[in-house]
Design an enzyme around this catalytic site. Structure first.
Site, mmCIF file in Angstrom:
data_model
loop_
_atom_site.group_PDB
_atom_site.id
_atom_site.type_symbol
_atom_site.label_atom_id
_atom_site.label_comp_id
_atom_site.label_asym_id
_atom_site.label_seq_id
_atom_site.Cartn_x
_atom_site.Cartn_y
_atom_site.Cartn_z
ATOM 1 N N MET A 30 -66.498 65.168 35.148
ATOM 2 C CA MET A 30 -66.461 64.166 36.093
ATOM 3 C C MET A 30 -66.436 62.544 35.976
ATOM 4 O O MET A 30 -66.974 61.705 36.612
ATOM 5 C CB MET A 30 -68.163 64.168 36.636
ATOM 6 C CG MET A 30 -67.391 65.799 37.461
ATOM 7 S SD MET A 30 -68.100 66.258 39.015
ATOM 8 C CE MET A 30 -69.822 65.638 38.821
ATOM 9 N N GLY A 31 -66.506 61.639 34.177
ATOM 10 C CA GLY A 31 -66.366 60.760 33.707
ATOM 11 C C GLY A 31 -67.278 60.390 33.318
ATOM 12 O O GLY A 31 -68.400 61.024 33.180
ATOM 13 N N TYR A 32 -67.380 59.106 33.004
ATOM 14 C CA TYR A 32 -68.466 57.918 32.642
ATOM 15 C C TYR A 32 -68.611 58.567 31.355
ATOM 16 O O TYR A 32 -69.900 58.955 31.199
ATOM 17 C CB TYR A 32 -69.786 58.068 33.784
ATOM 18 C CG TYR A 32 -70.677 57.042 33.524
ATOM 19 C CD1 TYR A 32 -70.087 55.832 33.816
ATOM 20 C CD2 TYR A 32 -72.345 57.052 32.742
ATOM 21 C CE1 TYR A 32 -71.043 54.919 34.127
ATOM 22 C CE2 TYR A 32 -72.623 55.466 32.953
ATOM 23 C CZ TYR A 32 -71.920 54.360 32.669
ATOM 24 O OH TYR A 32 -72.954 53.146 33.507
ATOM 25 N N HIS A 37 -69.441 63.805 26.188
ATOM 26 C CA HIS A 37 -67.374 65.175 26.479
ATOM 27 C C HIS A 37 -66.774 64.278 25.376
ATOM 28 O O HIS A 37 -65.567 64.926 25.456
ATOM 29 C CB HIS A 37 -67.312 64.010 27.358
ATOM 30 C CG HIS A 37 -68.154 63.559 28.680
ATOM 31 N ND1 HIS A 37 -68.953 62.829 29.311
ATOM 32 C CD2 HIS A 37 -68.304 64.570 29.793
ATOM 33 C CE1 HIS A 37 -69.534 62.857 30.514
ATOM 34 N NE2 HIS A 37 -69.294 64.066 30.945
ATOM 35 N N LYS A 149 -75.063 71.864 27.224
ATOM 36 C CA LYS A 149 -76.273 71.342 28.791
ATOM 37 C C LYS A 149 -76.193 72.250 29.792
ATOM 38 O O LYS A 149 -77.128 72.158 30.753
ATOM 39 C CB LYS A 149 -75.648 70.055 28.029
ATOM 40 C CG LYS A 149 -75.747 68.866 29.699
ATOM 41 C CD LYS A 149 -77.233 68.578 29.162
ATOM 42 C CE LYS A 149 -78.449 68.036 30.491
ATOM 43 N NZ LYS A 149 -77.147 67.560 31.507
ATOM 44 N N VAL A 176 -75.276 67.732 22.895
ATOM 45 C CA VAL A 176 -75.308 66.714 22.146
ATOM 46 C C VAL A 176 -76.197 66.089 22.684
ATOM 47 O O VAL A 176 -76.798 65.728 23.898
ATOM 48 C CB VAL A 176 -73.971 66.000 21.911
ATOM 49 C CG1 VAL A 176 -74.452 64.266 21.484
ATOM 50 C CG2 VAL A 176 -72.841 66.845 21.665
#
Ligand code: PAF
Length: 283
Positions: A30-32, A37, A149, A176
């Protein structure tokens, strides 16, 4: 790196790659983007002929009172980060292109979606299953990558792919963490300084659970009580759930024998954080 903005273009590329026999890795996000990621992306780049990262804040997986409107977005930054780890295509569609007027599909997996986050976020996993099914149909990946996660999401998507005989391998990638232990999440930006400090009890409490488990404790209630006691040392922590579930079915387990996930969701003021740890060997 190429930016793909429309569903039609993505579908055409997916069709071409399939015809050419290319092994495609997909990293849905979902970005950011944060380090978590990028770890997924690196895994995809290392193991496929080409890698697609989707950046799409999926409106149908947010509940009415959730953070859809304020969810952090930074497409330009995401593109630069994706490119830096070797992603070949970023797919960033508009919501009205993914869900045109009259869109009517829904997917409901029973059991695995009904515990943990499924209880407090009704409709959430239905929305995740729909968007992931659409992405799989468009991109036609051989591999897809998701973070441990969101442990329940990973279990749900494994079940989705299995039950629908989807020709894609669902790869889970370890959590992470920041240097002090907090699991990386796009939502960490919501935490003020005090909440950020107190949120450390989450990863610490998972370490408490692991110590007990490794020392031979198998009573789930005893492990959960120790985790709760540790989290409650943070005055701002508002516990939503602490649960020990089977790693595949997400159903509560009283005495862990095969691999289980200790999962928790805790609110710090308005920010809801989740974290988990796998205990025992994978079967
Ligand atoms: O984990 C996420 O970011 C989202 O739930 C996903 C898998 C990209 C689906 O929108």
């Amino acid at each position: 790196m190429k930016l793909v903005k429309t569903v039609a273009e993505m579908q055409e590329l997916g069709r071409l790659w399939r015809a050419e026999g290319k092994k495609v890795g997909l990293v849905p996000t979902m970005g950011y983007l944060h380090e978590g990621h990028l770890t997924l992306a690196k895994e995809a780049v290392a193991n496929n002929d080409l890698t697609v990262m989707s950046v799409f804040v999926n409106p149908i997986q947010f509940g009415a009172n959730e953070d859809l409107d304020v969810y952090p977005r930074d497409l330009a930054g995401d593109i630069a980060k994706a490119e830096s780890v070797g992603v070949d295509y970023v797919f960033a569609p508009e919501a009205r292109d993914m869900y045109p007027k009259g869109f009517a599909a829904s997917i409901n997996l029973t059991g695995v979606t009904e515990t943990l986050c499924g209880q407090s976020r009704p409709g959430h996993f239905q929305g995740v299953c729909v968007v992931i099914t659409k992405l799989f149909n468009l991109v036609q990946p051989a591999n897809a990558y998701f973070g441990q996660k969101d442990g329940q999401q990973l279990a749900v998507l494994k079940k989705l792919a299995k039950d629908f005989n989807m020709p894609v391998k669902i790869n889970g990638v370890p959590i992470v963490r920041e240097a002090d232990g907090l699991a990386k999440s796009s939502r960490n930006v919501y935490l003020d300084e005090e909440c950020r400090r107190q949120a450390l009890v989450l990863s610490q409490s998972l370490a408490v659970a692991k110590r007990l488990y490794d020392g031979g404790e198998r009573d789930a209630e005893v492990i959960k009580a120790a985790v709760r006691a540790h989290i409650e040392t943070a005055p701002l922590a508002d516990i939503e759930y602490i649960e020990i579930v089977d790693a595949l079915t997400m159903q509560p387990v009283a005495r862990p024998e095969q691999q289980v996930m200790l999962a928790l969701a805790v609110r710090f003021k308005t920010t809801r954080l989740i974290d988990n740890i796998l205990l025992g060997e994978e079967v």
